[in-house]
Design a protein around this motif. Structure first.
Motif, PDB file in Angstrom:
ATOM      1  N   VAL A  24       0.862  -1.172   0.000  1.00  0.00           N
ATOM      2  CA  VAL A  24       0.000   0.000   0.000  1.00  0.00           C
ATOM      3  C   VAL A  24       0.903   1.227   0.000  1.00  0.00           C
ATOM      4  N   PRO A  26       1.357   5.509  -0.936  1.00  0.00           N
ATOM      5  CA  PRO A  26       0.529   6.711  -1.012  1.00  0.00           C
ATOM      6  C   PRO A  26      -0.035   6.945  -2.420  1.00  0.00           C
ATOM      7  N   PRO A  29      -3.184   3.713  -3.024  1.00  0.00           N
ATOM      8  CA  PRO A  29      -3.782   3.290  -1.755  1.00  0.00           C
ATOM      9  C   PRO A  29      -4.642   2.033  -1.859  1.00  0.00           C
TER      10      PRO A  29
END
Length: 111
Positions: A24, A26, A29
């Protein structure tokens, strides 16, 4: 300290070997799943009953990349024995100012 009331064991820098990593980032996501020979994490979250890693935390920021202030002297965990999926979270340490911020970032991934 932020996870002291949670059923989780927090360990320091670790290399997870032979793991299905749900990464995951940024920028992504929703996450991506991939078989990895090894994943270096700054912290690993482990189920205390089974001793199986279920999440890894990589401290990084967009401008700097991986947080290199902490020396990486990792232990090694073989996570592939049960073919567990380990969530690998890339978190910006500047956005984790206190325990409530850490709890909020990790809550969706805790058992």
């Amino acid at each position: 300290m932020a996870l002291q009331d949670q059923p989780v064991e927090v360990r320091g820098p670790t290399i997870l070997r032979d793991v299905l990593a749900f990464e995951v980032l940024p920028a992504r996501p929703q996450g991506t799943l991939a078989q990895k020979a090894q994943v270096k994490v700054d912290y690993v979250l482990v189920n205390p009953r089974t001793q199986t890693p279920f999440a890894g935390i990589v401290l990084s920021s967009r401008s700097y990349g991986r947080d290199r202030r902490r020396p990486l002297t990792p232990a090694t965990e073989a996570a592939g024995a049960q073919r567990a999926i380990v969530t690998v979270l890339h978190l910006n340490p500047a956005q984790l100012a206190d325990a409530p911020a850490i709890q909020a970032a990790l809550k969706p991934y805790l058992p």
